[in-house]
Design a protein around this motif. Structure first.
Motif, mmCIF file in Angstrom:
data_model
loop_
_atom_site.group_PDB
_atom_site.id
_atom_site.type_symbol
_atom_site.label_atom_id
_atom_site.label_comp_id
_atom_site.label_asym_id
_atom_site.label_seq_id
_atom_site.Cartn_x
_atom_site.Cartn_y
_atom_site.Cartn_z
ATOM 1 N N LYS A 89 7.739 -51.830 4.587
ATOM 2 C CA LYS A 89 6.653 -52.511 5.310
ATOM 3 C C LYS A 89 5.493 -52.796 4.373
ATOM 4 O O LYS A 89 5.294 -52.104 3.380
ATOM 5 C CB LYS A 89 6.180 -51.667 6.488
ATOM 6 C CG LYS A 89 5.473 -50.374 6.100
ATOM 7 C CD LYS A 89 4.941 -49.672 7.325
ATOM 8 C CE LYS A 89 4.597 -48.216 7.058
ATOM 9 N NZ LYS A 89 3.208 -47.929 6.792
ATOM 10 N N GLY A 149 0.163 -43.671 5.705
ATOM 11 C CA GLY A 149 -0.177 -45.076 5.503
ATOM 12 C C GLY A 149 -1.506 -45.423 6.143
ATOM 13 O O GLY A 149 -2.310 -46.190 5.588
ATOM 14 N N SER A 150 -1.753 -44.846 7.288
ATOM 15 C CA SER A 150 -2.995 -45.099 8.008
ATOM 16 C C SER A 150 -4.173 -44.438 7.283
ATOM 17 O O SER A 150 -5.228 -45.046 7.088
ATOM 18 C CB SER A 150 -2.845 -44.548 9.424
ATOM 19 O OG SER A 150 -3.945 -44.842 10.209
ATOM 20 N N CYS A 192 -3.877 -46.794 13.230
ATOM 21 C CA CYS A 192 -2.724 -47.690 13.112
ATOM 22 C C CYS A 192 -1.995 -47.824 14.448
ATOM 23 O O CYS A 192 -2.493 -47.402 15.489
ATOM 24 C CB CYS A 192 -1.787 -47.127 12.050
ATOM 25 S SG CYS A 192 -1.072 -45.547 12.518
ATOM 26 N N GLY A 226 -1.073 -40.516 10.131
ATOM 27 C CA GLY A 226 -0.014 -40.865 9.190
ATOM 28 C C GLY A 226 -0.580 -41.178 7.812
ATOM 29 O O GLY A 226 -1.749 -41.568 7.676
ATOM 30 N N ALA A 239 0.455 -46.148 15.399
ATOM 31 C CA ALA A 239 0.645 -44.806 15.956
ATOM 32 C C ALA A 239 -0.764 -44.257 16.203
ATOM 33 O O ALA A 239 -1.292 -43.470 15.416
ATOM 34 C CB ALA A 239 1.422 -43.926 14.989
ATOM 35 N N GLN A 264 8.092 -42.192 12.529
ATOM 36 C CA GLN A 264 8.756 -41.183 11.700
ATOM 37 C C GLN A 264 7.740 -40.366 10.916
ATOM 38 O O GLN A 264 7.970 -39.207 10.603
ATOM 39 C CB GLN A 264 9.768 -41.839 10.753
ATOM 40 C CG GLN A 264 9.202 -42.458 9.479
ATOM 41 C CD GLN A 264 8.428 -43.734 9.740
ATOM 42 O OE1 GLN A 264 8.583 -44.345 10.775
ATOM 43 N NE2 GLN A 264 7.576 -44.132 8.798
ATOM 44 N N ASP A 265 6.599 -40.974 10.573
ATOM 45 C CA ASP A 265 5.525 -40.211 9.926
ATOM 46 C C ASP A 265 4.715 -39.564 11.033
ATOM 47 O O ASP A 265 3.863 -40.210 11.662
ATOM 48 C CB ASP A 265 4.645 -41.127 9.071
ATOM 49 C CG ASP A 265 3.579 -40.314 8.326
ATOM 50 O OD1 ASP A 265 3.415 -39.126 8.654
ATOM 51 O OD2 ASP A 265 2.918 -40.877 7.430
ATOM 52 N N ALA A 288 -0.372 -50.484 6.928
ATOM 53 C CA ALA A 288 -0.604 -49.428 7.924
ATOM 54 C C ALA A 288 -0.260 -49.916 9.336
ATOM 55 O O ALA A 288 -0.782 -49.403 10.321
ATOM 56 C CB ALA A 288 -2.037 -48.930 7.854
ATOM 57 N N CYS A 289 0.651 -50.894 9.403
ATOM 58 C CA CYS A 289 1.239 -51.288 10.681
ATOM 59 C C CYS A 289 0.227 -51.812 11.700
ATOM 60 O O CYS A 289 0.002 -51.194 12.744
ATOM 61 C CB CYS A 289 2.026 -50.125 11.302
ATOM 62 S SG CYS A 289 3.117 -49.316 10.145
HETATM 63 S S1 SF4 Z 1 2.537 -46.565 12.485
HETATM 64 FE FE1 SF4 Z 1 2.685 -47.086 10.313
HETATM 65 S S2 SF4 Z 1 0.757 -46.461 9.384
HETATM 66 FE FE2 SF4 Z 1 0.923 -45.484 11.379
HETATM 67 S S3 SF4 Z 1 1.783 -43.477 10.942
HETATM 68 FE FE3 SF4 Z 1 3.485 -44.815 11.445
HETATM 69 S S4 SF4 Z 1 4.210 -45.636 9.466
HETATM 70 FE FE4 SF4 Z 1 2.171 -44.757 9.144
#
Ligand code: SF4
Length: 571
Positions: A485, A207-208, A337, A205, A339, A125-126, A242-243
């Motif tokens: 998360k 978070g990343s 991450c 993203g 993504a 989504q990001d 960051a997944c």
């Molecule tokens: S996978 Fe996680 S860290 Fe990477 S862009 Fe998506 S929400 Fe952000």
């Protein structure tokens, strides 16, 4: 239509190079990339015009070609991953030493990749900040407005596709507005080489990006014991927001802070994989392959795993050593991450080429049944979100931290800006809005909803950014069950213990699969003007999550019953 082509450059391992006029002094580039082994596809765009002038051959690249290339690149990286990344996910599923949680997360990420490759729901989504780095050869001509043309293509991709607009324009120091097209992008253009225009497209993203760190160290760090102790502490402190599994990068040295961080960003995209593996007296940068393996082993031993305990915190590790000033020793740590979105491109006299990403990720999927997933991720407890908040908390109460749950019912979605607005209301003496009292809150912000779908890609955002609100909100009767998360601060665990709250962690990354399989209804409740940061009500079915913090204040990531994690939290 595209056609396959190797499109590879004839770039050879670097070394000393002479300047364009032949008489220029030789120099040693710091980052000496070797041969390009990328597999490219040729785009159906006009090849640059070849013109003769001053006894030389020049390539003339129309601005429209740059725009079309950027548009295609951001469409591709929003939906497709590299084959090597998917192979790494499949390896986790097949590894008997992987934890059940590792395998569960990897399988879900593979399922997500298969949904995303349908070209409708982006993989996350990001959908990121758009970043372009270009190196234009000295015989490549444009109208000079390259950044504007590239921006035009990025705008087109973000408007045309079901992507998210995440960029905020500062109107004053404290007032911000969403720009409504995900611009501005970060565009860094350089002059380098001869007859080609090389580009790197990245969708990073938030978070990343937030897991990029600079540490100003000294010579005292440059011995094995000190460096490994330092890395163990810093890498553990990255946490899971960051997944993971991550592609982890460590850069030691650098001619400036920004050069160190830039190198880390490039290495995280694998752009520097072809660096030499030994240093030189001229000061070239190099990959330390032995240290990469040592650090990779360290990440396996941390026990963090792919988000909820295990071995696969990282897919792989890159360690780059750079020259440094004797009085400083910058160190950068960064990740790519789940993504893992980037693609390289080349424009040459032969045409326009873009990295060939995997179109059929489903071929990496194991035979998956709900039973095998349940087995991989431990027993699942179905939790009905109907009834009052006391009813919902009653169903969660007594479940050990680490329990996998499957949620069905209504959630209220609110993230950074909505939290800031609600805090203002509480500070002014107003009541907590009913929707935050009556429903669990999901920290998230959706991508656009495609026609015919109930929801756009809609995965969780980083919970830690909302940590500072939790005590005040719970004391006012809101946010008593939270879903997002990553790990939380000790203050959140304390607040949950005091107010009888819960924090449920869901898998970061598989936003397209969640939208397709788990979200059945989406409507705006309040603050529509905040765009993706509005307050939403969503209905979910079998939405996967884990009990991370319970109403006794026990935290899966720090409690003895969880993995080893004594993670230093970062909001
Ligand atoms: S996978 Fe996680 S860290 Fe990477 S862009 Fe998506 S929400 Fe952000």
């Amino acid at each position: 239509m595209t056609q396959q082509s190797s499109g590879q450059s004839s770039r050879q391992p670097g070394g000393e190079r002479s300047g364009p006029a032949g008489g220029a002094p030789a120099y040693t580039p710091i980052l000496q990339r070797g041969a390009d082994t990328t597999s490219y596809r040729r785009l159906d765009l006009p090849a640059p015009e070849v013109r003769e002038a001053l006894g030389r051959r020049f390539l003339e690249v129309p601005g429209e070609t740059l725009a079309a290339l950027a548009d295609t690149a951001f469409a591709d990286i929003s939906h497709y991953l590299r084959t090597s990344h998917l192979e790494q996910l499949r390896r986790i599923v097949d590894d008997p030493e992987a934890s059940g949680n590792d395998r569960y997360v990897a399988t879900d990420l593979l399922r997500n990749a298969a949904v995303s490759a349908g070209g409708v729901l982006p993989m996350c989504q990001d959908t990121g900040t758009a970043i372009v780095m270009g190196r234009r050869g000295r015989h490549v001509l444009t109208d000079g407005d390259d950044a504007a043309w590239l921006t035009d293509g990025i705008r087109s991709a973000y408007r045309r596709l079901n992507l998210r607009y995440s960029q905020l324009a500062p109107l004053t120091m404290y007032d911000e507005r969403n720009t409504g097209d995900n611009l501005p992008a970060q565009i860094d253009l350089m002059a380098e080489g001869d007859d080609a225009y090389e580009l790197l497209f990245v969708a990073k993203g938030g978070g990343s990006a937030n897991k990029s760190f600079l540490f100003q160290e000294t010579k005292a760090l440059l011995n094995e014991a000190s460096l490994m102790a330092f890395l163990r502490e810093k890498i553990a402190s990255l946490g899971t927001a960051a997944c993971p599994p991550y592609h982890l990068v460590v850069v030691v040295g650098g001619t400036s802070a920004e050069a160190t961080l830039k190198t880390a960003k490039l290495a995280s995209t694998k752009y520097l994989d072809s660096l030499p593996t030994t240093g030189s007296e001229g000061g070239r940068g190099f990959r330390d392959l032995a240290l990469e393996e040592q650090v990779h082993q360290l990440t396996r031993e941390l026990g963090i795993g792919a988000q909820f305990g295990g071995k696969y915190f990282c897919h792989d590790v890159r360690v780059v050593r750079l020259p440094r000033h004797g009085g400083s020793c910058p160190v950068a740590i960064a990740v790519s991450c789940s993504a893992d979105r980037q693609a390289v491109a080349r424009i040459t006299a032969e045409g326009v080429f873009l990295e060939d990403l995997e179109r059929d990720p489903a071929r990496f999927l194991p035979d998956v049944t709900e039973e095998s997933l349940a087995e991989a991720g431990s027993e699942v407890v179905a939790v009905d979100l109907a009834g009052s908040m006391d009813d919902i908390r009653g169903r969660l109460s007594g479940l050990p931290v680490g329990t996998r749950v499957s949620l069905t019912g209504d959630l209220v979605v609110a993230r950074d800006q909505a939290h800031a607005e609600i805090k203002k209301r509480l500070d002014a003496g107003e009541e907590m809005p009913d929707y935050l009292r009556d429903s669990p809150v999901y920290y998230a912000g959706p991508a656009k909803t495609p026609d015919g779908f109930a929801s756009g890609s809609f995965g969780p955002t980083t919970a830690g950014r909302m940590d500072t609100y939790v005590e005040q909100f719970q004391a006012a009767g809101g946010s008593l069950v939270m879903l997002a998360k990553g790990n939380r601060s000790a203050a959140v665990a304390r607040s949950c213990g005091e107010h009888g709250g819960f924090y449920l962690g869901t898998i970061g990354g598989p936003a397209a699969r969640l939208a397709q399989d788990c979200i059945t209804h989406v409507e705006v409740l309040e603050y529509e003007e905040l765009g993706m940061e509005a307050v939403w009500r969503v209905r979910v079915e079998d939405f996967p999550a884990f009990v991370v913090i319970d109403d006794q204040g026990r935290d899966f990531f720090t409690d003895d019953s969880g993995p080893v994690l004594q993670i230093t939290r970062r909001p």
